[in-house]
Design a protein around this motif. Structure first.
Motif, PDB file in Angstrom:
ATOM      1  N   ASN A   1      -0.503  -6.393  -2.489  1.00 50.11           N
ATOM      2  CA  ASN A   1      -0.148  -5.165  -1.786  1.00 50.11           C
ATOM      3  C   ASN A   1       0.039  -4.066  -2.830  1.00 50.11           C
ATOM      4  OD1 ASN A   1       0.735  -3.148  -0.174  1.00 50.11           O
ATOM      5  ND2 ASN A   1       2.497  -4.231   0.660  1.00 50.11           N
TER       6      ASN A   1
ATOM      7  N   PRO B   1       3.028 -10.079   3.326  1.00 50.26           N
ATOM      8  CA  PRO B   1       2.818  -9.437   2.017  1.00 50.26           C
ATOM      9  C   PRO B   1       2.918  -7.916   2.087  1.00 50.26           C
ATOM     10  CG  PRO B   1       0.802 -10.502   2.823  1.00 50.26           C
ATOM     11  CD  PRO B   1       1.898 -10.930   3.725  1.00 50.26           C
TER      12      PRO B   1
ATOM     13  N   PHE C   1       1.167  12.171  -1.876  1.00 49.06           N
ATOM     14  CA  PHE C   1       1.588  12.440  -0.507  1.00 49.06           C
ATOM     15  C   PHE C   1       0.867  11.517   0.466  1.00 49.06           C
ATOM     16  CE2 PHE C   1       1.578  14.872   3.474  1.00 49.06           C
ATOM     17  CZ  PHE C   1       2.930  15.161   3.577  1.00 49.06           C
TER      18      PHE C   1
ATOM     19  N   GLU D   1       7.330   9.430  -6.848  1.00 45.96           N
ATOM     20  CA  GLU D   1       7.456  10.819  -6.453  1.00 45.96           C
ATOM     21  C   GLU D   1       7.246  11.774  -7.622  1.00 45.96           C
ATOM     22  OE1 GLU D   1      10.305  11.898  -3.046  1.00 45.96           O
ATOM     23  OE2 GLU D   1      11.342  12.330  -4.909  1.00 45.96           O
TER      24      GLU D   1
ATOM     25  N   PRO E   1       6.709  -3.932   2.458  1.00 44.62           N
ATOM     26  CA  PRO E   1       7.150  -2.571   2.099  1.00 44.62           C
ATOM     27  C   PRO E   1       6.213  -1.466   2.565  1.00 44.62           C
ATOM     28  CG  PRO E   1       6.357  -3.755   0.164  1.00 44.62           C
ATOM     29  CD  PRO E   1       6.350  -4.736   1.284  1.00 44.62           C
ATOM     30  N   THR E   2       5.055  -1.810   3.124  1.00 44.25           N
ATOM     31  CA  THR E   2       4.162  -0.777   3.652  1.00 44.25           C
ATOM     32  C   THR E   2       3.849  -1.031   5.126  1.00 44.25           C
ATOM     33  OG1 THR E   2       2.280  -2.040   2.814  1.00 44.25           O
ATOM     34  CG2 THR E   2       3.042  -0.230   1.456  1.00 44.25           C
TER      35      THR E   2
ATOM     36  N   ASN F   1      -3.755  -3.073   2.310  1.00 45.68           N
ATOM     37  CA  ASN F   1      -3.576  -4.513   2.352  1.00 45.68           C
ATOM     38  C   ASN F   1      -4.486  -5.208   3.351  1.00 45.68           C
ATOM     39  OD1 ASN F   1      -0.972  -6.832   2.721  1.00 45.68           O
ATOM     40  ND2 ASN F   1      -1.993  -6.304   0.838  1.00 45.68           N
TER      41      ASN F   1
ATOM     42  N   LEU G   1      17.633  12.333  -9.380  1.00 48.30           N
ATOM     43  CA  LEU G   1      16.328  12.275  -8.722  1.00 48.30           C
ATOM     44  C   LEU G   1      15.346  13.255  -9.354  1.00 48.30           C
ATOM     45  CD1 LEU G   1      15.129  10.737  -6.370  1.00 48.30           C
ATOM     46  CD2 LEU G   1      15.746  12.634  -4.887  1.00 48.30           C
TER      47      LEU G   1
ATOM     48  N   HIS H   1      14.845   1.358   0.450  1.00 45.32           N
ATOM     49  CA  HIS H   1      13.455   0.989   0.244  1.00 45.32           C
ATOM     50  C   HIS H   1      13.211   0.761  -1.231  1.00 45.32           C
ATOM     51  CE1 HIS H   1       9.047   1.213   0.355  1.00 45.32           C
ATOM     52  NE2 HIS H   1       9.184   0.829   1.606  1.00 45.32           N
TER      53      HIS H   1
ATOM     54  N   PHE I   1       0.347  -0.853  -2.765  1.00 47.29           N
ATOM     55  CA  PHE I   1       1.370   0.176  -2.568  1.00 47.29           C
ATOM     56  C   PHE I   1       2.751  -0.439  -2.340  1.00 47.29           C
ATOM     57  CE2 PHE I   1      -2.692   2.061  -1.170  1.00 47.29           C
ATOM     58  CZ  PHE I   1      -2.806   2.970  -2.212  1.00 47.29           C
ATOM     59  N   GLY I   2       2.859  -1.735  -2.638  1.00 42.00           N
ATOM     60  CA  GLY I   2       4.136  -2.409  -2.461  1.00 42.00           C
ATOM     61  C   GLY I   2       4.925  -2.522  -3.753  1.00 42.00           C
TER      62      GLY I   2
ATOM     63  N   GLU J   1      -3.959 -11.172  -1.472  1.00 37.76           N
ATOM     64  CA  GLU J   1      -2.869 -10.582  -0.718  1.00 37.76           C
ATOM     65  C   GLU J   1      -2.091  -9.552  -1.528  1.00 37.76           C
ATOM     66  OE1 GLU J   1      -0.497 -13.596   1.189  1.00 37.76           O
ATOM     67  OE2 GLU J   1      -1.809 -13.352   2.923  1.00 37.76           O
TER      68      GLU J   1
ATOM     69  N   PHE K   1       8.632  19.751  -1.837  1.00 35.01           N
ATOM     70  CA  PHE K   1       8.156  19.737  -0.453  1.00 35.01           C
ATOM     71  C   PHE K   1       9.198  19.112   0.471  1.00 35.01           C
ATOM     72  CE2 PHE K   1       6.238  17.282   2.967  1.00 35.01           C
ATOM     73  CZ  PHE K   1       5.446  18.219   3.595  1.00 35.01           C
ATOM     74  N   GLU K   2       9.797  18.004   0.022  1.00 35.28           N
ATOM     75  CA  GLU K   2      10.798  17.324   0.848  1.00 35.28           C
ATOM     76  C   GLU K   2      11.983  18.239   1.148  1.00 35.28           C
ATOM     77  OE1 GLU K   2      11.053  14.103   2.203  1.00 35.28           O
ATOM     78  OE2 GLU K   2       8.907  14.082   1.843  1.00 35.28           O
TER      79      GLU K   2
ATOM     80  N   ARG L   1       8.411   3.139   3.828  1.00 37.77           N
ATOM     81  CA  ARG L   1       9.440   4.176   3.665  1.00 37.77           C
ATOM     82  C   ARG L   1       9.126   5.325   4.617  1.00 37.77           C
ATOM     83  NH1 ARG L   1      11.182   7.451  -1.710  1.00 37.77           N
ATOM     84  NH2 ARG L   1      10.037   9.103  -0.672  1.00 37.77           N
TER      85      ARG L   1
ATOM     86  N   LEU M   1       8.989  16.340  -4.361  1.00 39.54           N
ATOM     87  CA  LEU M   1      10.430  16.553  -4.205  1.00 39.54           C
ATOM     88  C   LEU M   1      10.685  17.940  -3.614  1.00 39.54           C
ATOM     89  CD1 LEU M   1      13.218  15.265  -4.822  1.00 39.54           C
ATOM     90  CD2 LEU M   1      13.219  16.538  -6.947  1.00 39.54           C
TER      91      LEU M   1
ATOM     92  N   HIS N   1       3.581   8.676  -0.235  1.00 38.34           N
ATOM     93  CA  HIS N   1       4.584   9.663   0.181  1.00 38.34           C
ATOM     94  C   HIS N   1       5.824   9.560  -0.709  1.00 38.34           C
ATOM     95  CE1 HIS N   1       5.260  12.448   3.721  1.00 38.34           C
ATOM     96  NE2 HIS N   1       6.205  12.710   2.853  1.00 38.34           N
ATOM     97  N   GLY N   2       5.629   9.147  -1.935  1.00 36.41           N
ATOM     98  CA  GLY N   2       6.749   9.096  -2.867  1.00 36.41           C
ATOM     99  C   GLY N   2       7.500   7.781  -2.880  1.00 36.41           C
ATOM    100  N   ALA N   3       7.110   6.839  -2.000  1.00 37.92           N
ATOM    101  CA  ALA N   3       7.791   5.547  -1.998  1.00 37.92           C
ATOM    102  C   ALA N   3       7.489   4.809  -3.287  1.00 37.92           C
ATOM    103  CB  ALA N   3       7.342   4.722  -0.794  1.00 37.92           C
ATOM    104  N   GLN N   4       8.253   3.760  -3.561  1.00 34.59           N
ATOM    105  CA  GLN N   4       8.085   2.942  -4.773  1.00 34.59           C
ATOM    106  C   GLN N   4       8.254   3.792  -6.023  1.00 34.59           C
ATOM    107  OE1 GLN N   4       8.140  -0.023  -4.297  1.00 34.59           O
ATOM    108  NE2 GLN N   4       7.120  -0.553  -2.399  1.00 34.59           N
TER     109      GLN N   4
END
Lengths: 425, 316
Positions: free
Chosen positions: B168, A243, B253, B263, A246-247, B152, B87, A394, B170-171, B166, B270-271, A192, B268, B257-260
């Protein structure tokens, strides 16, 4: 009595000494820039090969005592570099003279009144022989706001030992990769971050539509957009995905390709030089092909790079314009190609031996890709637009492969709010 | 202030002079007190009150640095924008989840560590120093360390037994949150332990001895003596940690960085402020976070009667 007097005098003397020391410090802090030739600070993202330092040094020398250029290196990450710039410029910081501006930032900085437009002879010189697609990224509302330095584009890198003929479309590539017995991954950028917007934009452009028609008006035709999103969904749900999809960013993609797990990768030109150094065996089998297309429409590869702008708060604008011209001139671009593998923004340089050496056998392809590129949306609210894209699409797995209802409506709704700068993002 | 000064006065002193009849000495002492306080008060006003007020003023405007000519006063509209946004509430929930899980685990772990530190027979100083190391590391640096460990390609965690090679981390939403919360716990448990240790040492040993004589088991001694007497210290520790955790920023952060959907409200804000340069909406978020933190502190101090300066519940 006399003793007391003595201490008092000593005290007073001390105060005088301290005060004059303080005054001296203040004076020297102010006076440094007003006497003698000015020092121009050049804020730009770091280039690991040393391009920035080398060009700054050369241009200082060529100025022959008129000014000195002092590079101030920003992070390589586009978002982080922007953060540092906007915090300074938002506070009207006059310590910035020349700015290395990522192509997506021109309209935002111009609209905020942070950068000065180019005029007259200097404008002419800055735009001479520059790709029209690149020149657009340096312009806003008909004015030129920056002198193009390097450009950048993505190619499709593939393993010649695994794949005979590079695929033309994304669908074809996914099919081929799924069939491969090993090393069948496709590496893209889908973390993202800005790189994800780069990919999404290239897909939407190639599908035959655009994200924006004008700074405040959406284009985003439904059918082509859905086709573009389907590519992401298809890859995300395919066995050819990696894998870390997303990152994944430019660096994780490059590492995986160099590690031999990927047969395909879309990435910038630096990937070739990097593989040559880190994985010579892989590099030998590394083929360059045009960026894949979404359907039968021509591909619209991503367009990156930096343009050099002059800060409106600079106390030495005239010198800064001159210096920026030198820093973005043909000689500097060739230095960038030689040291950091960055493609020049002047189209006439692609037959130059330095460029040919940096891109053995694919210099012509890089040129074609830059010419065909589909730039990212041009709007002062670019951050809102890119945030909306990233937040909506994302992780890539959230986009269905095909058949099911996709994310088109959500994307459209969020982008509509983004161009009007409404709501939270 | 006057009231507390009087309350703090020793009872042995003669009854305070009747209101209105202040001796000239008291007067001049008060004046001196104010003059001695003044520099600190002025600095506090300049560095805390002014920015808070300024943020409030900004939050009442439509103010976007990218569109400087469109600035105008719009009253509370920015608050409407924030509070009506899905949000915002999603991020409030995320912040709440991170806060509750990390602080409760920290409390338990911190208590265990405090008991160990208290009862350590040899190497007391060493144990206390070692325990404090995570707290001494800058949060951003610690967050990077955790990110690299779970990355990863380069992280070592995926190479450990019983963990998919495998994976991930942060996925995915849950796995990202797990890593973030673990990093938070690792980082601030020592702080919790130290505050609890301070409460622990105030409990006189005689109480334990008496209980032992009466045949109380270790668990009974913990529940009947340690916990009740430590309540003030626990509340103060909780207050500090809840306030801190409700502003969680650094770990998220750096790691996602708030993904997945990881956040927090601080990210929020800061953005909006730094990324979108939308000072109006961003300041509204800052003010709301401030009010939230203020509310939590108020609840702890008035509701649970925490006395921060004394580390015990106030009895009036």
């Amino acid at each position: 009595m006399g003793e007391k007097f003595e201490t008092r005098r000593a005290k007073r003397a001390l105060i005088v000494v301290l005060a004059s020391a303080l005054a001296g410090a203040v004076l020297s802090a102010c006076g440094g820039s007003s006497s003698g030739p000015p020092t121009l600070s050049f804020f730009v993202a770091i280039q690991p090969g040393g391009t920035i330092e080398a060009t700054a040094e050369r241009c200082t020398k060529e100025a022959d005592g008129k000014y000195t250029i002092k590079p101030e290196l920003l992070p390589n990450d586009a978002t982080q570099a922007r953060e540092q710039l906007v915090r300074r410029l938002g506070a009207k910081d006059n310590s910035i003279d020349i700015i290395g501006l990522d192509v997506i930032l021109t309209s935002e900085f111009a609209n905020a009144g942070w950068i000065a437009p180019w005029t007259g002879k200097q404008k002419e010189e800055a735009s001479k022989d520059v790709f029209p697609s690149v020149l657009k990224t340096a312009s806003f509302e008909g004015e030129l706001y920056a002198s193009p330095f390097n450009t950048n584009t993505q190619l499709l890198w593939y393993r010649k030992d695994l794949v005979k003929q590079p695929p033309k479309t994304w669908d074809e590539m996914i099919e081929v990769a799924e069939e491969l017995p090993e090393a069948g991954q496709i590496q893209v950028q889908a973390e993202r971050y800005e790189g994800y917007t780069v990919w999404v934009n290239a897909l939407i452009e190639s599908a035959g539509t655009s994200i924006l028609k004008s700074p405040e008006e959406l284009d985003l035709e439904q059918k082509p957009t859905e086709e573009a999103l389907e590519v992401i969904g298809k890859l995300a749900h395919s066995s050819a995905r990696s894998p870390e999809l997303p990152t994944s960013n430019e660096d994780t993609a490059r590492l995986a390709f160099e590690g031999g797990t990927a047969a395909f990768m879309t990435n910038y030109t630096f990937a070739f030089a990097s593989a040559k150094e880190n994985a010579p065996e892989i590099n030998k089998e590394m083929g360059a092909a045009p960026f894949p297309q979404v359907n039968s429409n021509p591909a619209k590869p991503p367009l990156g790079g930096f343009n050099l702008a002059v800060s409106n708060y600079s106390g030495h604008k005239q010198e800064a314009f001159e210096a920026a011209l030198c820093l973005s001139g043909e000689k500097s671009e060739l230095t960038a190609t030689e040291l950091d593998g960055l493609p020049p923004s002047h189209e006439n340089l692609y037959t130059n031996p330095i460029v040919k050496k940096a891109y053995p056998g694919f210099a012509g392809l890089v040129k074609e890709e830059v010419e065909a590129a589909g730039p990212r949306p041009v709007t002062p609210a670019y951050q809102d637009v890119t945030s909306a894209i990233q937040r909506t699409l994302h992780p890539p797995e959230s986009i269905p492969a095909e058949g099911e209802e996709g994310k088109y409506d959500e994307l459209k709704e969020n982008l509509e709010a983004a161009v009007k700068r409404e709501g939270l993002l | 202030m006057e009231a507390s000064a009087q309350r703090a006065g020793k009872p042995a002193e003669p009854p305070a002079a009747k209101p209105g009849k202040v001796s000239s000495r008291t007067k001049s002492e008060r004046k001196l007190a104010w003059m001695l306080c003044a520099p600190a008060v002025i600095v506090m006003l300049a560095v805390t009150a002014y920015p808070i007020l300024y943020a409030f003023v900004l939050s009442l405007q439509k103010l976007d640095l990218r569109f400087p000519e469109q600035t105008e006063f719009i009253g509370l509209a920015n608050y409407g924008t924030v509070l009506s946004s899905e949000l915002w509430w999603l991020d409030v929930w995320n912040t709440f989840v991170i806060m509750v899980i990390s602080v409760s685990i920290e409390l338990v772990l911190g208590m265990v560590i405090a008991l160990v530190m208290h009862r350590a027979i040899f190497g007391r100083g060493l144990v206390r120093t070692v325990v404090l190391i995570p707290y001494g590391i800058i949060t951003v640096v610690a967050a990077f360390a955790w990110q690299f460990a779970f990355a990863n390609e380069s992280g070592f965690v995926d190479a450990l037994p019983f963990i998919a090679d495998e994976k991930n981390w942060f996925g995915g939403h849950i796995s990202s949150l797990v890593v973030i919360i673990m990093a938070e716990i690792w980082k601030t448990t020592p702080f919790m332990a130290l505050l609890l240790l301070a409460g622990l040492v105030t409990i006189p040993d005689e109480l334990y001895e008496a209980a032992r004589v009466d045949g109380a088991s270790a668990w009974q001694r913990f529940v009947k003596i340690t916990l009740p007497l430590m309540k003030p210290a626990i509340l103060v520790a909780l207050l500090f940690r809840v306030l801190e955790a409700s502003r969680v920023f650094d770990s998220i952060f750096i790691m996602t960085h708030g993904a997945q959907n990881t956040e927090s409200v601080s990210i929020l804000g800061f953005e909006q402020l730094i990324n979108r340069l939308n000072l109006g909406v961003g300041s509204a978020i800052s003010v709301l976070i401030f009010l939230g933190v203020f509310g939590i502190a108020f609840l702890f101090i008035k509701g649970f009667g925490v006395k921060v300066e004394e580390g015990r519940p106030g009895g009036g």
